[in-house]
Design a protein around this motif. Structure first.
Motif, PDB file in Angstrom:
ATOM      1  N   TRP A  74      -3.172   4.274  -3.589  1.00 24.24           N
ATOM      2  CA  TRP A  74      -1.865   3.232  -3.507  1.00 24.24           C
ATOM      3  C   TRP A  74      -1.764   3.041  -5.219  1.00 24.24           C
ATOM      4  O   TRP A  74      -0.958   2.461  -6.039  1.00 24.24           O
ATOM      5  N   LEU A  75      -2.817   4.008  -6.294  1.00 22.48           N
ATOM      6  CA  LEU A  75      -2.413   3.755  -7.234  1.00 22.48           C
ATOM      7  C   LEU A  75      -0.549   4.229  -7.599  1.00 22.48           C
ATOM      8  O   LEU A  75      -0.212   2.905  -8.369  1.00 22.48           O
ATOM      9  N   ILE A  76      -0.039   4.907  -7.010  1.00 21.70           N
ATOM     10  CA  ILE A  76       0.677   5.274  -8.032  1.00 21.70           C
ATOM     11  C   ILE A  76       1.652   4.464  -7.039  1.00 21.70           C
ATOM     12  O   ILE A  76       2.808   4.455  -7.578  1.00 21.70           O
ATOM     13  N   LEU A  77       1.571   4.265  -5.711  1.00 21.86           N
ATOM     14  CA  LEU A  77       2.780   3.130  -5.281  1.00 21.86           C
ATOM     15  C   LEU A  77       3.057   1.823  -5.759  1.00 21.86           C
ATOM     16  O   LEU A  77       3.459   1.623  -5.993  1.00 21.86           O
ATOM     17  N   VAL A  78       2.045   1.688  -6.038  1.00 21.50           N
ATOM     18  CA  VAL A  78       1.364   0.232  -6.442  1.00 21.50           C
ATOM     19  C   VAL A  78       2.365   0.121  -8.184  1.00 21.50           C
ATOM     20  O   VAL A  78       3.090  -0.787  -7.997  1.00 21.50           O
ATOM     21  N   SER A  79       1.427   1.129  -8.659  1.00 21.79           N
ATOM     22  CA  SER A  79       2.287   0.637 -10.401  1.00 21.79           C
ATOM     23  C   SER A  79       3.868   0.921  -9.951  1.00 21.79           C
ATOM     24  O   SER A  79       4.379   0.812 -11.350  1.00 21.79           O
ATOM     25  N   ILE A  80       4.623   2.345  -9.767  1.00 23.74           N
ATOM     26  CA  ILE A  80       5.980   2.491  -9.581  1.00 23.74           C
ATOM     27  C   ILE A  80       6.603   1.599  -9.131  1.00 23.74           C
ATOM     28  O   ILE A  80       7.307   0.835  -9.521  1.00 23.74           O
ATOM     29  N   ALA A  81       5.666   0.907  -7.723  1.00 22.20           N
ATOM     30  CA  ALA A  81       6.601  -0.261  -6.712  1.00 22.20           C
ATOM     31  C   ALA A  81       6.953  -1.191  -7.466  1.00 22.20           C
ATOM     32  O   ALA A  81       7.913  -2.192  -7.934  1.00 22.20           O
ATOM     33  N   MET A  82       5.574  -1.651  -9.248  1.00 23.37           N
ATOM     34  CA  MET A  82       5.253  -2.654  -9.853  1.00 23.37           C
ATOM     35  C   MET A  82       6.729  -2.887 -10.944  1.00 23.37           C
ATOM     36  O   MET A  82       7.691  -3.604 -10.900  1.00 23.37           O
ATOM     37  N   ASP A 115       6.557  18.306 -16.851  1.00 28.01           N
ATOM     38  CA  ASP A 115       5.951  19.353 -17.489  1.00 28.01           C
ATOM     39  C   ASP A 115       5.140  20.283 -18.494  1.00 28.01           C
ATOM     40  O   ASP A 115       4.951  20.866 -18.494  1.00 28.01           O
ATOM     41  N   ARG A 116       5.672  19.861 -19.567  1.00 27.57           N
ATOM     42  CA  ARG A 116       4.597  19.958 -20.735  1.00 27.57           C
ATOM     43  C   ARG A 116       3.201  19.045 -21.119  1.00 27.57           C
ATOM     44  O   ARG A 116       2.920  20.540 -21.676  1.00 27.57           O
ATOM     45  N   ILE A 117       3.219  18.362 -20.502  1.00 31.10           N
ATOM     46  CA  ILE A 117       2.294  17.263 -20.724  1.00 31.10           C
ATOM     47  C   ILE A 117       1.703  17.401 -19.852  1.00 31.10           C
ATOM     48  O   ILE A 117       1.724  16.371 -18.757  1.00 31.10           O
ATOM     49  N   ALA A 118      -0.147  18.234 -20.344  1.00 33.30           N
ATOM     50  CA  ALA A 118      -0.903  17.684 -18.267  1.00 33.30           C
ATOM     51  C   ALA A 118      -1.891  16.168 -18.298  1.00 33.30           C
ATOM     52  O   ALA A 118      -2.721  16.340 -17.816  1.00 33.30           O
ATOM     53  N   SER A 119      -0.747  15.547 -18.092  1.00 33.65           N
ATOM     54  CA  SER A 119      -2.283  14.298 -17.662  1.00 33.65           C
ATOM     55  C   SER A 119      -0.617  13.249 -17.662  1.00 33.65           C
ATOM     56  O   SER A 119       0.822  13.266 -17.971  1.00 33.65           O
ATOM     57  N   PRO A 120      -1.277  12.333 -16.106  1.00 29.75           N
ATOM     58  CA  PRO A 120      -0.440  11.461 -15.742  1.00 29.75           C
ATOM     59  C   PRO A 120      -0.207  10.205 -16.649  1.00 29.75           C
ATOM     60  O   PRO A 120       0.876   9.728 -16.006  1.00 29.75           O
ATOM     61  N   ARG A 121      -0.839  10.636 -17.576  1.00 31.80           N
ATOM     62  CA  ARG A 121      -0.546   8.743 -18.962  1.00 31.80           C
ATOM     63  C   ARG A 121       0.974   8.791 -19.474  1.00 31.80           C
ATOM     64  O   ARG A 121       0.740   7.564 -20.065  1.00 31.80           O
ATOM     65  N   VAL A 122       1.272   9.499 -19.133  1.00 33.42           N
ATOM     66  CA  VAL A 122       2.373   9.794 -20.510  1.00 33.42           C
ATOM     67  C   VAL A 122       3.117   8.447 -19.780  1.00 33.42           C
ATOM     68  O   VAL A 122       4.030   8.240 -20.877  1.00 33.42           O
ATOM     69  N   VAL A 123       3.634   8.665 -19.306  1.00 32.45           N
ATOM     70  CA  VAL A 123       4.370   6.917 -18.488  1.00 32.45           C
ATOM     71  C   VAL A 123       3.406   6.282 -18.466  1.00 32.45           C
ATOM     72  O   VAL A 123       4.717   5.093 -18.905  1.00 32.45           O
ATOM     73  N   LEU A 126      -2.449   0.100 -14.253  1.00 35.52           N
ATOM     74  CA  LEU A 126      -2.569   0.973 -12.851  1.00 35.52           C
ATOM     75  C   LEU A 126      -2.472   2.162 -13.228  1.00 35.52           C
ATOM     76  O   LEU A 126      -3.170   3.438 -12.834  1.00 35.52           O
ATOM     77  N   LEU A 127      -1.644   3.248 -13.843  1.00 39.01           N
ATOM     78  CA  LEU A 127      -1.138   4.348 -14.510  1.00 39.01           C
ATOM     79  C   LEU A 127      -2.087   5.129 -15.188  1.00 39.01           C
ATOM     80  O   LEU A 127      -2.421   6.175 -15.061  1.00 39.01           O
ATOM     81  N   LEU A 128      -2.813   3.884 -15.688  1.00 47.13           N
ATOM     82  CA  LEU A 128      -3.952   4.333 -16.721  1.00 47.13           C
ATOM     83  C   LEU A 128      -5.302   5.083 -15.984  1.00 47.13           C
ATOM     84  O   LEU A 128      -6.398   5.617 -16.340  1.00 47.13           O
TER      85      LEU A 128
END
Length: 195
Positions: free
Chosen positions: A4-12, A61-69, A172-174
């Motif tokens: 849900w975090l991925i879906l809502v944050s990307i959809a927003m 691929d290089r930074i092992a964190s989803p928060r880079v976006v 939400l990504l954070l």
């Protein structure tokens, strides 16, 4: 919760930036800029979106964190501010570039997040569901921008509200946790398509 975090944050994010993409020319026209300027900004917006999908993939691929976006959403907010308040063609082109970074990041991140959090066993189904939500958001979000213009006679409130939506998406990504850790053998099996 990851789903849900991925879906809502990307959809927003994608809904907000696509709504702006489809309104760049009227937003700039509302500010007194001609169609040629608006078209140039839209063209750069689209070009950067396509290039930035690749750049986002390389960074993930290089930074092992989803928060880079998340900072890329903030760059899109800066682009929106320039679109609404920037003066001169150079500033408006910069706005288009920053907005393209935001939209390209969203497209580049979604399949990567799905693979990292959920693996490849149901990858097609999960990505299909998520892209359906993103496309629905992209189809709906231009309508409130038009409604705001009709009600206010200006896009300023719509642009400000879009900044708030992007900020919420970044927040939400954070909240996404670090990627689940897998044994190297499991990664090999998933990539090979055996699992």
């Amino acid at each position: 919760p990851h789903f849900w975090l991925i879906l809502v944050s990307i959809a927003m994010g994608a809904g907000a930036t696509t709504a702006i993409f489809s309104h760049v020319v009227p937003i700039l026209g509302d500010r007194g800029f001609g169609i040629a300027t608006g078209t140039a900004v839209v063209s750069l917006f689209a070009l950067v979106t396509s290039i930035w999908q690749i750049a986002t993939g390389q960074m993930l691929d290089r930074i092992a964190s989803p928060r880079v976006v998340a900072p890329m959403y903030m760059m899109a907010i800066a682009g929106l501010a320039l679109l609404e308040w920037g003066q001169g063609t150079a500033m408006l082109l910069l706005a288009g570039g920053l907005l393209g970074i935001g939209l390209g990041a969203q497209y580049g991140a979604l399949p990567f997040y799905v693979a990292r959090y959920f693996g490849l066993k149901a990858f097609g189904t999960i990505v299909g569901v998520m892209y359906s939500a993103v496309i629905a958001a992209q189809g709906i979000t231009p309508i409130p921008l038009d409604a705001a213009f009709d009600a206010q006679g200006s896009y300023r409130i719509a642009v400000t509200s879009t900044c708030a939506v992007l900020a919420a998406g970044a927040g939400l990504l954070l909240l996404l946790p670090e990627y689940p850790r897998k044994k190297p053998a499991e990664d090999f099996i998933l990539v090979a398509g055996i699992a």
